[in-house]
Design a protein around this motif. Sequence first.
Motif, PDB file in Angstrom:
ATOM      1  N   LEU A 131      44.752  17.748  33.499  1.00  7.45           N
ATOM      2  CA  LEU A 131      43.647  17.320  34.359  1.00  7.45           C
ATOM      3  C   LEU A 131      43.793  17.985  35.711  1.00  7.45           C
ATOM      4  O   LEU A 131      44.857  18.500  36.051  1.00  7.45           O
ATOM      5  CB  LEU A 131      43.619  15.796  34.500  1.00  7.45           C
ATOM      6  CG  LEU A 131      44.882  15.121  35.047  1.00  7.45           C
ATOM      7  CD1 LEU A 131      44.746  14.840  36.524  1.00  7.45           C
ATOM      8  CD2 LEU A 131      45.117  13.816  34.305  1.00  7.45           C
ATOM      9  N   LEU A 132      42.717  17.938  36.485  1.00  5.70           N
ATOM     10  CA  LEU A 132      42.756  18.422  37.869  1.00  5.70           C
ATOM     11  C   LEU A 132      42.856  17.203  38.773  1.00  5.70           C
ATOM     12  O   LEU A 132      42.132  16.218  38.572  1.00  5.70           O
ATOM     13  CB  LEU A 132      41.469  19.193  38.193  1.00  5.70           C
ATOM     14  CG  LEU A 132      41.372  19.686  39.640  1.00  5.70           C
ATOM     15  CD1 LEU A 132      42.129  20.997  39.816  1.00  5.70           C
ATOM     16  CD2 LEU A 132      39.915  19.878  40.064  1.00  5.70           C
ATOM     17  N   VAL A 133      43.755  17.271  39.750  1.00  4.93           N
ATOM     18  CA  VAL A 133      43.851  16.166  40.695  1.00  4.93           C
ATOM     19  C   VAL A 133      43.250  16.613  42.020  1.00  4.93           C
ATOM     20  O   VAL A 133      43.500  17.718  42.497  1.00  4.93           O
ATOM     21  CB  VAL A 133      45.321  15.676  40.822  1.00  4.93           C
ATOM     22  CG1 VAL A 133      46.241  16.753  41.324  1.00  4.93           C
ATOM     23  CG2 VAL A 133      45.407  14.446  41.722  1.00  4.93           C
ATOM     24  N   MET A 134      42.384  15.771  42.591  1.00  7.17           N
ATOM     25  CA  MET A 134      41.696  16.102  43.854  1.00  7.17           C
ATOM     26  C   MET A 134      41.984  14.997  44.872  1.00  7.17           C
ATOM     27  O   MET A 134      41.273  14.000  44.934  1.00  7.17           O
ATOM     28  CB  MET A 134      40.185  16.192  43.616  1.00  7.17           C
ATOM     29  CG  MET A 134      39.710  17.569  43.251  1.00  7.17           C
ATOM     30  SD  MET A 134      40.175  18.835  44.433  1.00  7.17           S
ATOM     31  CE  MET A 134      39.267  18.328  45.855  1.00  7.17           C
ATOM     32  N   PRO A 135      43.032  15.150  45.679  1.00  5.83           N
ATOM     33  CA  PRO A 135      43.409  14.069  46.593  1.00  5.83           C
ATOM     34  C   PRO A 135      42.682  14.092  47.929  1.00  5.83           C
ATOM     35  O   PRO A 135      42.977  13.289  48.805  1.00  5.83           O
ATOM     36  CB  PRO A 135      44.903  14.343  46.800  1.00  5.83           C
ATOM     37  CG  PRO A 135      45.027  15.825  46.675  1.00  5.83           C
ATOM     38  CD  PRO A 135      43.976  16.270  45.706  1.00  5.83           C
ATOM     39  N   SER A 136      41.718  15.000  48.083  1.00  6.25           N
ATOM     40  CA  SER A 136      41.092  15.202  49.392  1.00  6.25           C
ATOM     41  C   SER A 136      40.274  13.979  49.837  1.00  6.25           C
ATOM     42  O   SER A 136      39.625  13.320  49.035  1.00  6.25           O
ATOM     43  CB  SER A 136      40.184  16.427  49.320  1.00  6.25           C
ATOM     44  OG  SER A 136      39.572  16.625  50.556  1.00  6.25           O
ATOM     45  N   PHE A 137      40.355  13.711  51.136  1.00  7.85           N
ATOM     46  CA  PHE A 137      39.590  12.602  51.708  1.00  7.85           C
ATOM     47  C   PHE A 137      38.171  13.054  52.082  1.00  7.85           C
ATOM     48  O   PHE A 137      37.263  12.240  52.131  1.00  7.85           O
ATOM     49  CB  PHE A 137      40.280  12.071  52.972  1.00  7.85           C
ATOM     50  CG  PHE A 137      41.537  11.307  52.670  1.00  7.85           C
ATOM     51  CD1 PHE A 137      41.508   9.938  52.533  1.00  7.85           C
ATOM     52  CD2 PHE A 137      42.745  11.961  52.514  1.00  7.85           C
ATOM     53  CE1 PHE A 137      42.653   9.222  52.249  1.00  7.85           C
ATOM     54  CE2 PHE A 137      43.896  11.262  52.235  1.00  7.85           C
ATOM     55  CZ  PHE A 137      43.854   9.886  52.101  1.00  7.85           C
ATOM     56  N   TYR A 138      38.021  14.331  52.417  1.00  8.29           N
ATOM     57  CA  TYR A 138      36.728  14.825  52.886  1.00  8.29           C
ATOM     58  C   TYR A 138      36.281  16.003  52.032  1.00  8.29           C
ATOM     59  O   TYR A 138      36.949  17.032  51.995  1.00  8.29           O
ATOM     60  CB  TYR A 138      36.837  15.320  54.328  1.00  8.29           C
ATOM     61  CG  TYR A 138      37.305  14.296  55.324  1.00  8.29           C
ATOM     62  CD1 TYR A 138      36.679  13.065  55.422  1.00  8.29           C
ATOM     63  CD2 TYR A 138      38.370  14.562  56.165  1.00  8.29           C
ATOM     64  CE1 TYR A 138      37.098  12.126  56.337  1.00  8.29           C
ATOM     65  CE2 TYR A 138      38.804  13.617  57.089  1.00  8.29           C
ATOM     66  CZ  TYR A 138      38.160  12.403  57.165  1.00  8.29           C
ATOM     67  OH  TYR A 138      38.578  11.471  58.066  1.00  8.29           O
ATOM     68  N   GLU A 139      35.190  15.857  51.343  1.00 10.32           N
ATOM     69  CA  GLU A 139      34.611  16.962  50.582  1.00 10.32           C
ATOM     70  C   GLU A 139      33.097  16.835  50.648  1.00 10.32           C
ATOM     71  O   GLU A 139      32.568  15.714  50.627  1.00 10.32           O
ATOM     72  CB  GLU A 139      35.033  16.907  49.108  1.00 10.32           C
ATOM     73  CG  GLU A 139      36.482  17.225  48.837  1.00 10.32           C
ATOM     74  CD  GLU A 139      36.866  18.659  49.102  1.00 10.32           C
ATOM     75  OE1 GLU A 139      35.998  19.536  49.023  1.00 10.32           O
ATOM     76  OE2 GLU A 139      38.042  18.908  49.403  1.00 10.32           O
ATOM     77  N   SER A 140      32.408  17.975  50.704  1.00 12.37           N
ATOM     78  CA  SER A 140      30.953  17.874  50.613  1.00 12.37           C
ATOM     79  C   SER A 140      30.497  18.168  49.189  1.00 12.37           C
ATOM     80  O   SER A 140      29.406  17.789  48.802  1.00 12.37           O
ATOM     81  CB  SER A 140      30.276  18.820  51.587  1.00 12.37           C
ATOM     82  OG  SER A 140      30.332  20.130  51.105  1.00 12.37           O
ATOM     83  N   LEU A 141      31.336  18.831  48.408  1.00 11.80           N
ATOM     84  CA  LEU A 141      30.985  19.075  46.999  1.00 11.80           C
ATOM     85  C   LEU A 141      32.226  19.210  46.114  1.00 11.80           C
ATOM     86  O   LEU A 141      32.325  18.584  45.085  1.00 11.80           O
ATOM     87  CB  LEU A 141      30.138  20.347  46.874  1.00 11.80           C
ATOM     88  CG  LEU A 141      29.739  20.710  45.442  1.00 11.80           C
ATOM     89  CD1 LEU A 141      28.840  19.644  44.851  1.00 11.80           C
ATOM     90  CD2 LEU A 141      29.014  22.048  45.404  1.00 11.80           C
ATOM     91  N   SER A 142      33.192  20.012  46.540  1.00 10.95           N
ATOM     92  CA  SER A 142      34.389  20.352  45.766  1.00 10.95           C
ATOM     93  C   SER A 142      34.055  21.276  44.599  1.00 10.95           C
ATOM     94  O   SER A 142      33.770  20.838  43.476  1.00 10.95           O
ATOM     95  CB  SER A 142      35.122  19.119  45.253  1.00 10.95           C
ATOM     96  OG  SER A 142      36.276  19.540  44.536  1.00 10.95           O
TER      97      SER A 142
END
Lengths: 389, 205
Positions: free
Chosen positions: A290-301
Amino acid sequence: MTLAFVVQRYGLDINGGAELHCRWVAEHMRAYGPVEVLTTCAHDYITWADHFPPGTETINGVFVRRFRVSRPRDVFEFSRLQARVLTTEHKLEDELAWLEAEGPTSPELIAYIQEHEADYDHFLFFSYRYYQSYWGLRTVPRKSILVPTAEHDPVIHLKLFRDVFRLPKAFIYNSEEERDMIQTLSGNRDVPGTVVGVGTELPAEHSAERFRAKHGLSGPYILYLGRIDANKGCAHLFDYILRFKRDTGSPVKLVLIGTTVLPIPDHPDIRHLGFLPEQDKFDALGGAELLVMPSFYESLSMVTLEAWALGRPVLANAHCDVLKGQCRRSNAGLYYANYAEFRDALDVLLGEPRLRETLGRNGRAYFQARYTWDIIERKYLAVLAGAGA
Amino acid sequence: MKPEAPMDKSQPDTRDILDVINVDYENLDVSVLMDQIQKAVAAEASDPETGTAAAPPQWPAPPDLPAAPPPPPPAPEPAPAPAGLKSKLQGRAIRLLTPFFPVLRLLGLPLHQELRATQQSLHATNVRLDGVVQELGGSLDQARRDLNKSQEYIKLLHNLSHNLILAATSQKIEFDLLKSKVRMLEKELEFARKRERALEEEVLK
């Protein structure tokens, strides 16, 4: 229909989210009419120092005009002004000083837009928060379309942006959450806006085995793609993954791809591979659990979309409204708001191959329905037509 | 839900989330799945054995309780018997009566009166406690109702203040916009007046 794409930086080796987004859209819209990119000579987003020569060039068939940055960013001055506008009572003049300090300050670019307004049917401004968008929108409001690429970061609450969000003729949003946030902050519901996002350039083929062999990887791994930075939630990710391994005894590895500005824990199951070519990136995605996306701020990713395009599920930070919303709309990823949820969600994902497969399938269907290039191009054309091209 | 092919773990997990999660693969809904995970997390947090919830507080003893009475003095040892037959009889009598000493002490000493007094005191305390519990029970119910009301009220206030901020922000933007328009109109009016005067002059020449 002549289009001008206005963006803070532009180049093949510039991989910032908004810049890459702009480049891909410009390259695709070239099929429908003349396209020009108006940008600065900057390459580095910290200082905006001139790197490319001013003048014109053609990149992947797109005509690019570059303008000098009048002064590089003074990082200390910028930090001081940012602290002032974010934490104290202040005037609009302070915010304008902050914008000037943030850069890339290029009056030449704005002067060009003013003088050549008649040469273009539409100006598409990317990234609301930079000098060129603020002053460009004020210069040609009747021909402007804003692609804000806004995140839920504190500067969006600055007063100077509220009026700016009411200026363009139309908006192209990256997500429903971004649209709702901007409409709530600025009350610009009467300005037409469409949620479009961006497509991605998928390779003809990808091979997990090739990636494993090239980097000596064995066993299951989860993948993080992007800049390794505390702002992207990576410090939390390191803490959580180490605790997860200690609590569950899982053999899973964390593979990190991207440049780092953060010390990486010295652990045999955390592998940092640095910045890799696109093909390696997709090979890595193909082999990841899987892909892990820990970011708090994203406009789309965009990497989240790439994972879904390849049928991989995503585990995202629930504190980011956009990521959580995308996971729920697509039914293709789980999310976590604290360590206990991270542990259980990851445990479920790793322990249930069928769940990973189902989520991945949903992700691929979601990508096919919303983010293939023909759909993105059609949506752009509809926005342009609505704006009076 | 049993995993089809879960990954090997080098050591057993004390709590298997897979046992408490139910996935409907036909109608997979991430929100439902996340609700289940969040409930499992909440249940774990409230489990005193595995959870992280705080231990119940240890109530301190009330400060105004009287100190425990001192232990009664030890029973007097029987006096040494005189020598001879009498002493032998006394010795046997003592051995025979030894098991009954506690009863004899109870009868001989005023302990039974103290016990009765203590019992009466305990009974009175119980009666008072019953009254207090009854009274407090009603008050607690009332307090709970008041708290719920307050929470709802706070929520409403929060929503109200949020809406007020939004409305005020919107009004400020509108105000600024209208101010700009008024300025433009003032300028246009000024220009029209000048033009009017100029035309009048031309006409009156």
